[in-house]
Design a protein around this motif. Structure first.
Motif, PDB file in Angstrom:
ATOM      1  N   HIS A 169    -103.646 -32.485 -24.752  1.00 24.66           N
ATOM      2  CA  HIS A 169    -102.960 -32.134 -23.507  1.00 24.66           C
ATOM      3  C   HIS A 169    -101.954 -31.005 -23.716  1.00 24.66           C
ATOM      4  O   HIS A 169    -100.755 -31.247 -23.870  1.00 24.66           O
ATOM      5  CB  HIS A 169    -102.263 -33.357 -22.897  1.00 24.66           C
ATOM      6  CG  HIS A 169    -103.184 -34.484 -22.600  1.00 24.66           C
ATOM      7  ND1 HIS A 169    -104.166 -34.416 -21.638  1.00 24.66           N
ATOM      8  CD2 HIS A 169    -103.312 -35.711 -23.162  1.00 24.66           C
ATOM      9  CE1 HIS A 169    -104.835 -35.551 -21.614  1.00 24.66           C
ATOM     10  NE2 HIS A 169    -104.341 -36.348 -22.529  1.00 24.66           N
ATOM     11  N   ALA A 170    -102.453 -29.777 -23.728  1.00 22.79           N
ATOM     12  CA  ALA A 170    -101.599 -28.606 -23.878  1.00 22.79           C
ATOM     13  C   ALA A 170    -101.732 -27.713 -22.660  1.00 22.79           C
ATOM     14  O   ALA A 170    -102.722 -27.763 -21.940  1.00 22.79           O
ATOM     15  CB  ALA A 170    -101.971 -27.834 -25.138  1.00 22.79           C
ATOM     16  N   SER A 171    -100.727 -26.892 -22.431  1.00 24.05           N
ATOM     17  CA  SER A 171    -100.728 -25.975 -21.301  1.00 24.05           C
ATOM     18  C   SER A 171    -100.249 -24.603 -21.784  1.00 24.05           C
ATOM     19  O   SER A 171     -99.440 -24.511 -22.704  1.00 24.05           O
ATOM     20  CB  SER A 171     -99.813 -26.507 -20.196  1.00 24.05           C
ATOM     21  OG  SER A 171     -99.934 -25.723 -19.028  1.00 24.05           O
ATOM     22  N   LYS A 172    -100.776 -23.539 -21.172  1.00 23.89           N
ATOM     23  CA  LYS A 172    -100.462 -22.179 -21.625  1.00 23.89           C
ATOM     24  C   LYS A 172     -99.257 -21.612 -20.885  1.00 23.89           C
ATOM     25  O   LYS A 172     -99.200 -21.639 -19.652  1.00 23.89           O
ATOM     26  CB  LYS A 172    -101.672 -21.275 -21.415  1.00 23.89           C
ATOM     27  CG  LYS A 172    -101.464 -19.843 -21.921  1.00 23.89           C
ATOM     28  CD  LYS A 172    -102.625 -18.938 -21.557  1.00 23.89           C
ATOM     29  CE  LYS A 172    -103.850 -19.267 -22.359  1.00 23.89           C
ATOM     30  NZ  LYS A 172    -104.950 -18.270 -22.108  1.00 23.89           N
ATOM     31  N   CYS A 173     -98.333 -21.063 -21.651  1.00 25.90           N
ATOM     32  CA  CYS A 173     -97.171 -20.406 -21.060  1.00 25.90           C
ATOM     33  C   CYS A 173     -97.618 -19.158 -20.311  1.00 25.90           C
ATOM     34  O   CYS A 173     -98.331 -18.322 -20.871  1.00 25.90           O
ATOM     35  CB  CYS A 173     -96.163 -20.040 -22.147  1.00 25.90           C
ATOM     36  SG  CYS A 173     -94.810 -18.987 -21.550  1.00 25.90           S
ATOM     37  N   PRO A 174     -97.211 -18.981 -19.022  1.00 31.92           N
ATOM     38  CA  PRO A 174     -97.647 -17.815 -18.247  1.00 31.92           C
ATOM     39  C   PRO A 174     -96.985 -16.515 -18.717  1.00 31.92           C
ATOM     40  O   PRO A 174     -97.430 -15.436 -18.363  1.00 31.92           O
ATOM     41  CB  PRO A 174     -97.215 -18.161 -16.821  1.00 31.92           C
ATOM     42  CG  PRO A 174     -96.056 -19.091 -16.991  1.00 31.92           C
ATOM     43  CD  PRO A 174     -96.356 -19.894 -18.232  1.00 31.92           C
ATOM     44  N   GLN A 175     -95.937 -16.618 -19.527  1.00 22.72           N
ATOM     45  CA  GLN A 175     -95.225 -15.433 -19.991  1.00 22.72           C
ATOM     46  C   GLN A 175     -95.803 -14.879 -21.294  1.00 22.72           C
ATOM     47  O   GLN A 175     -96.165 -13.710 -21.387  1.00 22.72           O
ATOM     48  CB  GLN A 175     -93.733 -15.769 -20.194  1.00 22.72           C
ATOM     49  CG  GLN A 175     -92.891 -14.620 -20.728  1.00 22.72           C
ATOM     50  CD  GLN A 175     -92.746 -13.481 -19.747  1.00 22.72           C
ATOM     51  OE1 GLN A 175     -92.821 -13.696 -18.533  1.00 22.72           O
ATOM     52  NE2 GLN A 175     -92.560 -12.259 -20.242  1.00 22.72           N
ATOM     53  N   CYS A 176     -95.913 -15.748 -22.325  1.00 29.73           N
ATOM     54  CA  CYS A 176     -96.337 -15.258 -23.643  1.00 29.73           C
ATOM     55  C   CYS A 176     -97.697 -15.778 -24.090  1.00 29.73           C
ATOM     56  O   CYS A 176     -98.248 -15.302 -25.086  1.00 29.73           O
ATOM     57  CB  CYS A 176     -95.297 -15.626 -24.712  1.00 29.73           C
ATOM     58  SG  CYS A 176     -95.199 -17.404 -25.052  1.00 29.73           S
ATOM     59  N   GLY A 177     -98.259 -16.753 -23.359  1.00 26.88           N
ATOM     60  CA  GLY A 177     -99.582 -17.264 -23.695  1.00 26.88           C
ATOM     61  C   GLY A 177     -99.592 -18.381 -24.729  1.00 26.88           C
ATOM     62  O   GLY A 177    -100.668 -18.847 -25.112  1.00 26.88           O
ATOM     63  N   ARG A 178     -98.422 -18.812 -25.213  1.00 36.40           N
ATOM     64  CA  ARG A 178     -98.399 -19.920 -26.174  1.00 36.40           C
ATOM     65  C   ARG A 178     -98.946 -21.196 -25.533  1.00 36.40           C
ATOM     66  O   ARG A 178     -98.755 -21.444 -24.355  1.00 36.40           O
ATOM     67  CB  ARG A 178     -96.968 -20.200 -26.654  1.00 36.40           C
ATOM     68  CG  ARG A 178     -96.433 -19.274 -27.716  1.00 36.40           C
ATOM     69  CD  ARG A 178     -95.109 -19.828 -28.257  1.00 36.40           C
ATOM     70  NE  ARG A 178     -94.538 -18.980 -29.290  1.00 36.40           N
ATOM     71  CZ  ARG A 178     -93.686 -17.988 -29.068  1.00 36.40           C
ATOM     72  NH1 ARG A 178     -93.309 -17.727 -27.803  1.00 36.40           N
ATOM     73  NH2 ARG A 178     -93.213 -17.268 -30.043  1.00 36.40           N
ATOM     74  N   LYS A 188     -90.411 -25.919 -21.051  1.00 36.31           N
ATOM     75  CA  LYS A 188     -89.732 -24.680 -21.405  1.00 36.31           C
ATOM     76  C   LYS A 188     -90.339 -24.160 -22.707  1.00 36.31           C
ATOM     77  O   LYS A 188     -90.349 -24.856 -23.726  1.00 36.31           O
ATOM     78  CB  LYS A 188     -88.232 -24.890 -21.561  1.00 36.31           C
ATOM     79  CG  LYS A 188     -87.491 -23.598 -21.906  1.00 36.31           C
ATOM     80  CD  LYS A 188     -85.998 -23.822 -22.092  1.00 36.31           C
ATOM     81  CE  LYS A 188     -85.312 -22.499 -22.469  1.00 36.31           C
ATOM     82  NZ  LYS A 188     -83.856 -22.682 -22.693  1.00 36.31           N
ATOM     83  N   CYS A 189     -90.830 -22.923 -22.660  1.00 37.01           N
ATOM     84  CA  CYS A 189     -91.463 -22.321 -23.835  1.00 37.01           C
ATOM     85  C   CYS A 189     -90.407 -21.727 -24.774  1.00 37.01           C
ATOM     86  O   CYS A 189     -89.245 -21.503 -24.381  1.00 37.01           O
ATOM     87  CB  CYS A 189     -92.436 -21.230 -23.379  1.00 37.01           C
ATOM     88  SG  CYS A 189     -93.306 -20.403 -24.734  1.00 37.01           S
ATOM     89  N   LEU A 190     -90.814 -21.441 -26.013  1.00 32.34           N
ATOM     90  CA  LEU A 190     -89.922 -20.818 -26.989  1.00 32.34           C
ATOM     91  C   LEU A 190     -89.463 -19.432 -26.540  1.00 32.34           C
ATOM     92  O   LEU A 190     -88.398 -18.963 -26.940  1.00 32.34           O
ATOM     93  CB  LEU A 190     -90.635 -20.695 -28.345  1.00 32.34           C
ATOM     94  CG  LEU A 190     -90.946 -22.018 -29.055  1.00 32.34           C
ATOM     95  CD1 LEU A 190     -91.790 -21.757 -30.298  1.00 32.34           C
ATOM     96  CD2 LEU A 190     -89.656 -22.734 -29.445  1.00 32.34           C
ATOM     97  N   CYS A 191     -90.283 -18.781 -25.702  1.00 34.20           N
ATOM     98  CA  CYS A 191     -89.903 -17.448 -25.210  1.00 34.20           C
ATOM     99  C   CYS A 191     -88.872 -17.532 -24.096  1.00 34.20           C
ATOM    100  O   CYS A 191     -88.352 -16.512 -23.638  1.00 34.20           O
ATOM    101  CB  CYS A 191     -91.137 -16.691 -24.717  1.00 34.20           C
ATOM    102  SG  CYS A 191     -91.845 -17.339 -23.175  1.00 34.20           S
ATOM    103  N   GLY A 192     -88.563 -18.752 -23.637  1.00 36.67           N
ATOM    104  CA  GLY A 192     -87.565 -18.945 -22.590  1.00 36.67           C
ATOM    105  C   GLY A 192     -88.133 -19.189 -21.213  1.00 36.67           C
ATOM    106  O   GLY A 192     -87.405 -19.512 -20.273  1.00 36.67           O
ATOM    107  N   TRP A 249     -92.207 -22.087 -13.182  1.00 33.52           N
ATOM    108  CA  TRP A 249     -91.553 -23.184 -12.465  1.00 33.52           C
ATOM    109  C   TRP A 249     -90.854 -22.624 -11.229  1.00 33.52           C
ATOM    110  O   TRP A 249     -90.024 -21.723 -11.319  1.00 33.52           O
ATOM    111  CB  TRP A 249     -90.553 -23.892 -13.380  1.00 33.52           C
ATOM    112  CG  TRP A 249     -90.051 -25.177 -12.788  1.00 33.52           C
ATOM    113  CD1 TRP A 249     -88.873 -25.378 -12.140  1.00 33.52           C
ATOM    114  CD2 TRP A 249     -90.735 -26.428 -12.762  1.00 33.52           C
ATOM    115  NE1 TRP A 249     -88.766 -26.674 -11.704  1.00 33.52           N
ATOM    116  CE2 TRP A 249     -89.916 -27.349 -12.076  1.00 33.52           C
ATOM    117  CE3 TRP A 249     -91.965 -26.857 -13.233  1.00 33.52           C
ATOM    118  CZ2 TRP A 249     -90.269 -28.669 -11.882  1.00 33.52           C
ATOM    119  CZ3 TRP A 249     -92.322 -28.175 -13.036  1.00 33.52           C
ATOM    120  CH2 TRP A 249     -91.482 -29.077 -12.368  1.00 33.52           C
ATOM    121  N   ALA A 250     -91.215 -23.154 -10.053  1.00 34.21           N
ATOM    122  CA  ALA A 250     -90.669 -22.664  -8.787  1.00 34.21           C
ATOM    123  C   ALA A 250     -89.981 -23.800  -8.047  1.00 34.21           C
ATOM    124  O   ALA A 250     -90.071 -24.975  -8.428  1.00 34.21           O
ATOM    125  CB  ALA A 250     -91.794 -22.075  -7.932  1.00 34.21           C
TER     126      ALA A 250
END
Length: 444
Positions: free
Chosen positions: A245-254, A266-270, A281-282
């Motif tokens: 169960h993983a999800s991709k960060c829309p900013q950096c792709g992690r 919250k991703c490591l990129c912030g 997140w909206a």
């Protein structure tokens, strides 16, 4: 059979594949033909770099059979002299000879008065120890057997290893996999090899598989090889992430794993984003931290991977159902003529296989374009395919019922109703529409 729905399919299926093979100069190679092709290419490399067959093979193995890299390193590189010195240190330019010994003491197992052989280094080992190492190397697909003495760079010569059929298979496959004119059937347990002078999107192998000469995957036209490769790599790489169960960060792709808690990550990129839709997140998300208002536009790679896997499994299961039913009937049925049913079933199988490539394109569109219209069209195609499966299953039951009438002495034919023939006709039309749509979207 005279029905028009079979005539059209026969032309676009069997004759098209046959003509395609001829047009692209496709030739099925025997084992001997293939080895001669290999030796011919070996001679070309020998002439270009000016070395013997043994040294050329040593160089090929060292550079993983990448001929372009070899030319670049040894002929076009300003530092080729230094590279050759490094190869010399690795024993690449050594040419060993096998010396047979009838009465030696093996340096490994210490057997005495036994038969064995040594190389130019004169390290002596018995046949049994040599054969064990040969088997180990070949089982790992490595066409190289060095001297059994530690740190010795002598190796069994090509002329000696040629006596082993497995060696020839390995050396050919390792070498020819970098040759654009040589392609391999991807069919299970099929070892057929073809020479294809021009690119062919569909080679028909005697085993029944139709495949692409370039990427050696099952026929996927009009899906380009690079898109198919991307989707397949996506599927494989996300299999693990889908499970955990993983999800991709829309900013950096992690890819971020969620083990518990709400959907707010919250991703490591912030970047703050939603686990469920992989969108930023909206405020709409804050209505509930455990539901997502954009679930229908989910961009979570885990969900895609699971969905793709499930749909492919469904298609493969349907193909197996048809194949197993037909196989069973051919073995058991004596009083019912199966030609029409076999032909209908084969057409259905090919359409199911085509639907797999259509499915791959759907998942490509999910990452790049609006998929809704294509998805609806594909769904209609798949629904009609399922109707086709039901027709075949019903016919199978009819055949079995006919066969069970022991008093019947005449052979029975399997007849298809007009409505059942129309299913295949409709599928053919839908297939062409989907192909047209794919080609148009690729051009844009």
């Amino acid at each position: 059979m005279g029905d028009e729905y079979f005539e059209d399919e026969q032309y676009s299926g069997l004759e098209e594949e046959y003509n395609n093979n001829i047009y692209n100069n496709v030739t099925l190679l025997s084992a001997n033909d293939l080895y001669q092709e290999f030796k011919g290419r070996l001679e070309i490399i020998k002439d270009k770099i000016g070395e013997t067959s043994q040294v050329v093979l040593n160089i090929l193995i060292f550079f993983n059979f990448e001929v372009t890299t070899i030319y670049d390193k040894l002929l076009l590189n300003d530092e080729s002299g230094q590279i050759k010195i490094q190869l010399e240190e690795q024993g690449i330019f050594k040419e060993s000879h096998v010396n047979i010994n009838d009465n030696l003491i093996c340096s490994i197992c210490e057997s005495t008065n036994t038969q064995g052989f040594s190389l130019n280094c004169n390290h002596k080992f018995c046949k049994n120890c040599w054969n064990q190492m040969i088997e180990i190397q070949f089982s790992s697909q490595i066409p190289l057997v060095r001297c059994l003495q530690d740190q010795c760079f002598e190796r069994l010569p090509h002329s000696f290893l040629e006596q082993y059929p497995k060696y020839k298979q390995i050396i050919i496959k390792r070498f020819m996999q970098h040759d654009d004119q040589i392609t391999w059937c991807p069919g299970l347990n099929c070892e057929n090899v073809f020479k294809c002078l021009n690119f062919s999107y569909s080679i028909k192998c005697p085993c029944g598989i139709k495949f692409c000469s370039k990427c050696r995957n099952e026929k996927h036209h009009p899906i380009p090889c690079d898109i198919l490769k991307k989707v397949l790599e996506y599927q494989q790489s996300n299999d693990y992430w889908a499970i955990i169960h993983a999800s991709k960060c829309p900013q950096c792709g992690r890819l971020i794993q969620r083990t518990e808690g709400c959907f707010h990550l919250k991703c490591l990129c912030g970047q703050h984003f939603c686990f469920k839709c992989s969108g930023p997140w909206a405020k709409d998300h804050e209505q509930s931290f455990y539901t997502c208002p954009y679930m229908n536009t989910n961009k979570n790679p885990s969900k895609y991977a699971v969905q793709l896997k499930e749909e492919l499994q469904s298609i493969n299961n349907n193909i197996r159902i048809i194949e197993q039913s037909v196989k069973t009937l051919k073995q058991q049925v004596k009083k019912v003529l199966l030609d029409d049913l076999l032909e209908y079933s084969e057409k259905a199988i090919q359409l199911f296989k085509t639907s797999k490539s259509f499915l791959f394109y759907k998942f490509h569109l999910m990452e790049n374009k609006d998929v809704q219209m294509y998805e609806q069209t594909l769904q209609c195609f798949q629904e009609e395919l399922n109707i086709c499966l039901l027709i075949i299953q019903k016919k199978v039951l009819d055949v079995q019922d006919n066969e069970s009438l022991k008093e019947r002495t005449t052979l029975e034919y399997i007849n298809f109703e007009d409505s059942e023939k129309k299913v295949l006709r409709n599928l053919k039309i839908k297939k062409q529409l989907i192909k047209k749509y794919i080609i148009e979207t690729l051009i844009k």
